[in-house]
Design an enzyme around this catalytic site. Structure first.
Site, PDB file in Angstrom:
ATOM      1  N   LYS A  14      -7.611  11.523   0.042  1.00 43.73           N
ATOM      2  CA  LYS A  14      -8.228  10.227  -0.271  1.00 43.73           C
ATOM      3  C   LYS A  14      -8.782   9.562   0.994  1.00 43.73           C
ATOM      4  CE  LYS A  14      -4.323   8.641  -1.984  1.00 43.73           C
ATOM      5  NZ  LYS A  14      -3.455   9.821  -1.757  1.00 43.73           N
ATOM      6  N   ARG A  89      -1.214   1.871  -7.587  1.00 44.14           N
ATOM      7  CA  ARG A  89      -0.291   2.996  -7.642  1.00 44.14           C
ATOM      8  C   ARG A  89       0.748   2.829  -8.737  1.00 44.14           C
ATOM      9  NH1 ARG A  89      -0.772   4.808  -1.897  1.00 44.14           N
ATOM     10  NH2 ARG A  89       0.686   6.494  -1.583  1.00 44.14           N
ATOM     11  N   ARG A 128      -0.816  17.267   9.326  1.00 44.09           N
ATOM     12  CA  ARG A 128      -1.702  16.112   9.604  1.00 44.09           C
ATOM     13  C   ARG A 128      -1.346  15.449  10.944  1.00 44.09           C
ATOM     14  NH1 ARG A 128      -2.401  11.485   5.241  1.00 44.09           N
ATOM     15  NH2 ARG A 128      -0.126  11.472   5.290  1.00 44.09           N
ATOM     16  N   ARG A 162       2.770  11.207  11.247  1.00 40.35           N
ATOM     17  CA  ARG A 162       3.352  10.064  10.546  1.00 40.35           C
ATOM     18  C   ARG A 162       4.824  10.333  10.226  1.00 40.35           C
ATOM     19  NH1 ARG A 162      -0.756   8.361   5.750  1.00 40.35           N
ATOM     20  NH2 ARG A 162       1.208   8.374   4.603  1.00 40.35           N
ATOM     21  N   ARG A 173       7.765  11.777  -1.970  1.00 44.35           N
ATOM     22  CA  ARG A 173       6.516  11.058  -2.293  1.00 44.35           C
ATOM     23  C   ARG A 173       5.813  11.705  -3.491  1.00 44.35           C
ATOM     24  NH1 ARG A 173       3.928  11.632   3.352  1.00 44.35           N
ATOM     25  NH2 ARG A 173       2.032  10.769   2.429  1.00 44.35           N
TER      26      ARG A 173
END
Ligand code: AP5
Length: 220
Positions: A14, A89, A128, A162, A173
């Protein structure tokens, strides 16, 4: 006022798509995850409240999320075009957004759902890296910076992982996405605004598909 939403599991891409839309259109990017991380960094009370939820991979309460979204929308005003990334969400957030848009005589124009298989998501999120200075997002294998460890955009030299990108938190998640967010797919499908894009393809292919979609819907 116009509103486009990016929907998809953590790591679906996203933020990467949003960067491209932001650069190539006049949409105002509202990424609730980024806004929360900024609030944590600045040690604002809202950030400190959100931190514990984020660290364990849970959703931050709707009331806090609506507070930051409403504040940002009030700053930008009724003539802005909004690109929501990672928001809404929950069904509660979706209904509250509908209400805000209705007050401005509008509704959600388009929801882009990015669909990526679970194994790819785990590989994407564990690899990431994010630039601490400007927030640019990389992947150690798929989308590395031109010079290892150096941000292409701002030349910052702190590309960090992160804290919620550990495998255990990613699994949590994904569970939270299935339990609390995935029902929004049917919600927007029933409104006739959902477009499904295969997210497990190179970034450039997704950008082409998004561009075609925005043109088709006269949204850019
Ligand atoms: P948030 O920051 O929104 O995280 P997320 O939804 O989990 O999404 P991610 O940022 O992890 O992934 P993404 O889909 O943007 O993927 P990206 O483009 O980076 O939220 C974090 C937390 O904040 C939540 O857990 C929650 O606690 C809280 N929160 C936020 N909003 C909330 C809300 N509305 N309500 C309640 N709580 C909220 O890509 C991922 C990786 O893949 C990158 O390395 C990238 O380089 C790579 N990649 C991207 N596209 C491709 C491609 N096409 N091919 C190969 N690699 C790719």
């Amino acid at each position: 006022m116009k509103a486009i939403l990016l929907l998809g599991a953590p790591g679906a891409g996203k933020g990467t798509v949003a960067e491209w839309i932001k650069k190539n259109t006049s949409y105002e990017h509202i990424a609730t995850g980024d806004m929360l991380r900024e609030a944590i960094q600045a040690k604002r009370p809202l950030g400190l409240e959100a931190k514990a939820f984020m660290e364990k991979g849970a959703l931050v309460p709707d009331s806090l999320i609506m507070q930051i979204v409403n504040e940002r929308m009030a700053e930008r005003g009724p003539d802005a075009q909004y690109l929501f990334d990672g928001f809404p969400r929950t069904m509660e957030q979706a209904k509250l957004l509908d209400q805000v848009l209705k007050e401005h005589g509008t509704s959600v124009s388009l929801v882009i759902l990015l669909d990526v298989p679970r194994a790819v998501i785990i590989e994407r999120l564990t690899g990431r890296r994010v630039c601490r200075k400007c927030g640019a997002v990389y992947h150690i294998k798929n989308i590395p910076p031109r010079v290892a460890g150096i941000c292409d955009a701002c030349k910052g030299n702190d590309l960090y992982q992160r804290p919620d990108d550990t495998e255990a938190t990613i699994v949590k998640r994904l569970e939270v996405y299935e339990a609390q967010t995935a029902s929004l797919i049917d919600y927007y499908k029933n409104k006739g605004v959902l477009k499904h894009l295969k997210g497990d393809v190179p970034r450039e292919k997704i950008q082409e598909a998004v561009q075609a979609l925005l043109k088709e819907k006269a949204l850019c």
